[in-house]
Design a protein around this motif. Sequence first.
Motif: not given
Length: 230
Positions: A1-9
Motif C-alpha cells: 500500500m502506498s501512503n494509505p489513509l489511517p485506520v482510526v480507533i
Amino acid sequence: MSNPLPVVIIEDEPAIAENLIHVLEMDGYPVQWFSTGSEGLDYLTQHHAALLVLDVGLPDGSGFELCKTIRGFSDLPIIFLTARSDEIDRVVGLEIGADDYVTKPFSPRELLARIKLRIKAKTKVESAAQPTIATNLELVANNFDYQVGEQALGLTAAEFKILQKLIASSPNVLSREQLMIAADMPPESLYERNIDSHIKAIRNKLKPVGLAQHLSTKRGFGYFYSPKGE
C-alpha cells in the motif's frame, strides 16, 4: 500500500486498542488511536481516514450518538466494537450508519479481515464513481465551495477559506499563520501544522479535476496557488 489513509480507533481500553494497533501496523496500516469520543471527533473533522473502529461505550458519551454525528459529514466505513451482544444493539448500530458490528472479546485477526474487506469495498465503490477530469480547468467559487464546470470539490468550510485566500493572493506565498487566520483558526489554540493537513485535503480534492499541481509548497515559508501550475 502506498501512503494509505489511517485506520482510526476510538476505544477507551488500552489493552484492546494496543492489540488491534499491533495487527494493523503489522499489515501496513497507519493507525490513529483516541480514548475518548471528543478527541476522535476532533481528528475526523480535520483529517481523512480509511475506516473507523468505534467503541459503543465511551467515557464521554455513546458511540451510537458519535456515529450519527460522523455520518453528518463523512461516509467512511465504521465498525462498532461493543461488549453487548443483544440483537437490538446490532440493529440500532447498523441502522444509524455503521457498516459492521463486532462483540468483545474478539479475535484481532478476524477484525483485521473485516477492516480490510470494508476498506476494499469502499475503494471499489469510489473507483467506479471516479469522475472524469474536466477539460475546462477554471475554478469557480459557488455556494462556499469551488467547482470546475459542473463538478464541485466538496470543500469543508476551513478548506474553502484557505483555498479562497490562496487564490486571491496568487502567486504570493502565504505562511501557515496567515492561512490559519484566513480559516478563522485561533493561533493560540491550534497547531500551525494543522494547516498542512488542510492543504493535503485540498490537494486530494483538486486531483480529480487535474488541478492538484497548482497548489504548491514553498519549503520553509508556506504555500501558494499558481493558476498555471508548476
